[in-house]
Design an enzyme around this catalytic site. Structure first.
Site, mmCIF file in Angstrom:
data_model
loop_
_atom_site.group_PDB
_atom_site.id
_atom_site.type_symbol
_atom_site.label_atom_id
_atom_site.label_comp_id
_atom_site.label_asym_id
_atom_site.label_seq_id
_atom_site.Cartn_x
_atom_site.Cartn_y
_atom_site.Cartn_z
ATOM 1 N N THR A 291 0.848 -1.128 0.120
ATOM 2 C CA THR A 291 0.020 0.033 0.153
ATOM 3 C C THR A 291 0.920 1.250 0.008
ATOM 4 O OG1 THR A 291 -1.819 -1.229 1.174
ATOM 5 C CG2 THR A 291 -1.873 0.977 1.263
ATOM 6 N N GLU A 292 0.362 2.517 -0.694
ATOM 7 C CA GLU A 292 0.892 3.642 -0.956
ATOM 8 C C GLU A 292 -0.196 4.738 -0.717
ATOM 9 O OE1 GLU A 292 3.195 3.971 -4.232
ATOM 10 O OE2 GLU A 292 4.605 2.210 -4.061
ATOM 11 N N PRO A 293 0.118 5.661 -0.384
ATOM 12 C CA PRO A 293 -0.606 6.812 -0.050
ATOM 13 C C PRO A 293 -1.801 7.008 -1.380
ATOM 14 C CG PRO A 293 1.240 7.764 0.384
ATOM 15 C CD PRO A 293 1.593 6.423 -0.283
ATOM 16 N N GLY B 232 -4.298 2.427 -2.679
ATOM 17 C CA GLY B 232 -4.730 1.450 -1.664
ATOM 18 C C GLY B 232 -5.610 0.277 -2.399
ATOM 19 N N THR C 156 1.917 -3.372 8.187
ATOM 20 C CA THR C 156 2.282 -4.170 9.495
ATOM 21 C C THR C 156 3.268 -4.982 9.826
ATOM 22 O OG1 THR C 156 -0.290 -4.697 9.206
ATOM 23 C CG2 THR C 156 0.926 -6.083 10.757
ATOM 24 N N GLN D 202 -23.581 -4.915 22.476
ATOM 25 C CA GLN D 202 -24.964 -4.885 22.922
ATOM 26 C C GLN D 202 -25.487 -5.579 24.136
ATOM 27 O OE1 GLN D 202 -26.563 -2.358 21.406
ATOM 28 N NE2 GLN D 202 -28.464 -2.747 22.153
ATOM 29 N N GLY E 181 -24.840 -4.426 27.523
ATOM 30 C CA GLY E 181 -25.411 -3.200 27.818
ATOM 31 C C GLY E 181 -24.391 -2.129 28.217
ATOM 32 N N GLU F 282 -6.438 -6.239 3.459
ATOM 33 C CA GLU F 282 -6.485 -7.443 2.696
ATOM 34 C C GLU F 282 -7.609 -7.508 1.489
ATOM 35 O OE1 GLU F 282 -4.405 -10.303 2.174
ATOM 36 O OE2 GLU F 282 -3.002 -9.420 3.659
ATOM 37 N N THR G 263 -10.476 -4.389 0.816
ATOM 38 C CA THR G 263 -11.863 -4.008 1.600
ATOM 39 C C THR G 263 -13.094 -4.786 1.251
ATOM 40 O OG1 THR G 263 -12.593 -2.434 -0.059
ATOM 41 C CG2 THR G 263 -10.999 -1.668 1.500
HETATM 42 C C1 LIG Z 1 -4.031 -1.363 10.491
HETATM 43 C C2 LIG Z 1 -3.605 -1.630 9.108
HETATM 44 C C3 LIG Z 1 -2.685 -2.504 8.662
HETATM 45 C C4 LIG Z 1 -2.364 -2.666 7.348
HETATM 46 N N1 LIG Z 1 -1.598 -3.644 6.934
HETATM 47 C C5 LIG Z 1 -0.887 -3.571 5.634
HETATM 48 C C6 LIG Z 1 0.257 -4.350 5.324
HETATM 49 O O1 LIG Z 1 0.725 -4.878 5.971
HETATM 50 N N2 LIG Z 1 0.494 -4.116 4.075
HETATM 51 C C7 LIG Z 1 0.050 -3.431 3.011
HETATM 52 O O2 LIG Z 1 0.557 -3.321 1.905
HETATM 53 N N3 LIG Z 1 -1.181 -2.582 3.347
HETATM 54 C C8 LIG Z 1 -1.671 -2.781 4.871
HETATM 55 N N4 LIG Z 1 -2.817 -1.912 5.093
HETATM 56 C C9 LIG Z 1 -3.508 -1.290 4.052
HETATM 57 C C10 LIG Z 1 -4.716 -1.801 3.701
HETATM 58 O O3 LIG Z 1 -4.738 -3.041 2.959
HETATM 59 C C11 LIG Z 1 -5.611 -0.783 2.715
HETATM 60 O O4 LIG Z 1 -5.856 0.206 3.887
HETATM 61 C C12 LIG Z 1 -6.845 -1.129 2.211
HETATM 62 O O5 LIG Z 1 -6.258 -1.750 0.739
HETATM 63 C C13 LIG Z 1 -7.644 0.011 1.502
HETATM 64 O O6 LIG Z 1 -6.915 1.022 1.011
HETATM 65 P P1 LIG Z 1 -7.116 2.417 1.241
HETATM 66 O O7 LIG Z 1 -7.049 2.510 2.775
HETATM 67 O O8 LIG Z 1 -6.069 3.356 0.201
HETATM 68 O O9 LIG Z 1 -8.631 2.669 1.027
HETATM 69 P P2 LIG Z 1 -9.186 3.264 -0.241
HETATM 70 O O10 LIG Z 1 -8.685 2.387 -1.356
HETATM 71 O O11 LIG Z 1 -8.948 4.711 -0.865
HETATM 72 O O12 LIG Z 1 -10.713 3.044 -0.315
HETATM 73 C C14 LIG Z 1 -11.581 3.931 0.445
HETATM 74 C C15 LIG Z 1 -12.948 3.438 0.148
HETATM 75 O O13 LIG Z 1 -13.472 3.316 -1.161
HETATM 76 C C16 LIG Z 1 -13.780 1.952 -1.337
HETATM 77 N N5 LIG Z 1 -13.423 1.711 -2.700
HETATM 78 C C17 LIG Z 1 -12.323 1.696 -3.334
HETATM 79 N N6 LIG Z 1 -12.199 1.354 -4.576
HETATM 80 C C18 LIG Z 1 -13.571 0.724 -4.774
HETATM 81 C C19 LIG Z 1 -14.114 0.296 -5.963
HETATM 82 N N7 LIG Z 1 -13.652 -0.075 -7.010
HETATM 83 N N8 LIG Z 1 -15.295 0.130 -5.601
HETATM 84 C C20 LIG Z 1 -16.018 0.265 -4.439
HETATM 85 N N9 LIG Z 1 -15.379 0.653 -3.480
HETATM 86 C C21 LIG Z 1 -14.191 0.932 -3.706
HETATM 87 C C22 LIG Z 1 -13.089 1.297 -0.393
HETATM 88 O O14 LIG Z 1 -13.696 0.206 -0.162
HETATM 89 C C23 LIG Z 1 -13.055 2.058 0.943
HETATM 90 O O15 LIG Z 1 -14.460 1.976 1.509
HETATM 91 C C24 LIG Z 1 -3.322 -1.916 6.297
HETATM 92 C C25 LIG Z 1 -4.281 -0.965 6.719
HETATM 93 C C26 LIG Z 1 -4.334 -0.595 8.027
HETATM 94 C C27 LIG Z 1 -5.298 0.272 8.502
#
Ligand SMILES: Cc1cc2nc3c(=O)[nH]c(=O)nc-3n(C[C@H](O)[C@H](O)[C@H](O)COP(=O)(O)OP(=O)(O)OC[C@H]3O[C@@H](n4cnc5c(N)ncnc54)[C@H](O)[C@@H]3O)c2cc1C
Length: 389
Positions: free
Chosen positions: A133-135, A138, A165, A345, A348, A372, A374
């Site tokens: 993952t990158e900024p 995702g 992680t 729930q 309570g 892994e 969403t």
């Molecule tokens: C605690 C934690 C541990 C993690 N560990 C790892 C790790 O070890 N290695 C790693 O590489 N990553 C890791 N991640 C990253 C994680 O896999 C990503 O956060 C996840 O894949 C979602 O990417 P994003 O946060 O950029 O959300 P975004 O992709 O920006 O999604 C934002 C929202 O838009 C929705 N969305 C996006 N595209 C679509 C679409 N095509 N259709 C419908 N809805 C969509 C998503 O479901 C979500 O609700 C971790 C994240 C967290 C918070």
């Protein structure tokens, strides 16, 4: 109901050796890991002693081939261990499972030389991190910008990753990036192993999170890290295939982790409603409470049954189980969130307070629907698989 779940557990296809190991893991989880989970959640301190105790049982060796220092057991046995550890402490469970997620592609796709050089470190307890993952990348990982530039017998890695992680504690990082000489957004994706201590690898910070507070989630920067070319996994540009294959094995694993949380929440809730009295009766005597518990139990039983189904497929060498893995990840994580929510729930007002474990389980459950892939992405993938072409 506990008897029903126990009967289901008894049907899981494990050898006598695997059952013995699982008994040891359960004892460790119950006696050492669970009692410290609340403190780790409160302090956010990395559960070093848990990791050492897991290593003392030699658990990493169960997924490393014998030739590289392991004592391999079945994938089903691995899933059962993830669930047992995660039931006791979700943060500890994911720390252990992440090493498997990161190292499985090396085991499946690495060269003989790479495996001989790198895997013994893992077999003896090293930690792995999987950096995708990158900024700006995702849900759509193909948007990643981390760059791999060949430079003689090295590869220069530049860019960064977020939400990694074990990113602050790993010995080996499986990093995905784009090969500078390939001009194709998907076709450029490549993978390599970056070793701890590589100059230019910076851990910028760890996140302050809702749950899994003792598991580090790091922001990484790669400032022209020189990685030996010998650490490239597969050929340049084969990373996407590798990424998808590795997710198929890690998704059942995160489902097992989610089901550990769900099982803990269910057991706590069932015990509480059998004790708590209102209007002169145990609250389980109210039909509304029975219905809630019945829904939780039914959902848990069916998700667990599907977990073992996917475990059997993998152990039987099924060539394609991507949809099955996706169905499992989706339903197990939704079940974990729903069961943890209903457990709060049923407690309570007490469920909303930190004195009871369900409060933590509720916070820990949420991420299982996000990482892994969403759950929207999983629904999309499963839905697409049903389109007739
Ligand atoms: C605690 C934690 C541990 C993690 N560990 C790892 C790790 O070890 N290695 C790693 O590489 N990553 C890791 N991640 C990253 C994680 O896999 C990503 O956060 C996840 O894949 C979602 O990417 P994003 O946060 O950029 O959300 P975004 O992709 O920006 O999604 C934002 C929202 O838009 C929705 N969305 C996006 N595209 C679509 C679409 N095509 N259709 C419908 N809805 C969509 C998503 O479901 C979500 O609700 C971790 C994240 C967290 C918070």
């Amino acid at each position: 109901m506990a008897a029903l779940l126990d009967r289901l557990d008894a049907t899981v296809a494990l050898s006598a050796e695997e059952r013995m190991l699982l008994d040891s893991v359960r004892a460790l989880a119950r006696d050492e890991i669970a009692p410290k989970a609340e403190e780790h959640d409160r302090t956010g301190e990395f559960p070093r002693a848990n990791v050492e105790a897991i290593n003392a049982l030699g658990l990493n060796a169960m997924f490393v081939p014998e030739a590289y220092g392991g004592t391999p057991l079945s994938y089903t046995a691995y899933l059962a261990c993830v669930r047992a550890l995660s039931q006791a402490c979700a943060a500890t469970g994911i720390i252990w499972a992440t090493t498997f997620h990161a190292m499985k592609p090396l085991i499946d796709f690495g060269t003989e030389e790479q495996k001989r050089r790198l895997l013994p470190r893992i077999a003896t307890g090293g930690l792995g991190a999987l950096a995708i993952t990158e900024p700006e990348a995702g849900s759509d990982a193909t948007g990643m910008k981390t760059r791999f530039t060949p430079a003689g017998d090295a590869i220069v890695v530049s860019g960064g990753k977020i939400f990694i992680t074990n990113g602050d504690v790993a010995d080996l990082y499986l990093v995905f990036g784009k090969w500078s000489e390939i001009d194709d957004s998907k076709g450029a994706i490549s993978a390599l192993i970056l070793e701890r201590g590589t100059p230019g690898l910076k851990i910028l910070r760890t996140e302050d999170k809702l749950g899994h507070r003792a598991s580090g989630t790091a922001v990484l920067a790669f400032e022209n890290c020189r990685v030996p070319r010998a650490n490239l996994l597969g050929a340049p540009g084969t990373g996407l295939r590798l990424l998808l294959a590795s997710l198929n094995k890690s998704r059942p694993s995160v489902a097992a982790h989610a089901l550990g949380i769900a099982r803990a929440a269910f057991e706590d809730a069932a015990a509480y409603v059998n004790e708590r009295q209102q209007s002169g009766r145990r609250i389980i005597d109210f039909q509304g409470i029975q219905f809630m518990l019945a829904d939780m139990a039914a959902e848990l039983a069916l998700c667990e049954a599907w977990l073992w189904h996917v475990g059997r497929l993998v152990d039987a060498g099924a060539p394609d189980f991507a949809v099955e893995a996706s169905v499992l990840k989706l339903r197990a994580s939704d079940a974990a969130m729903r069961i943890a929510t209903d457990a709060v729930q049923l407690y309570g007002g007490y469920g909303y307070c930190k004195d009871y474990r369900v409060e933590r389980l509720f916070r820990d459950a949420k991420i299982t629907q996000i990482w892994e892939g969403t759950n929207q992405i999983h629904r999309q993938f499963i839905g697409r698989s049903l389109i007739e072409r």
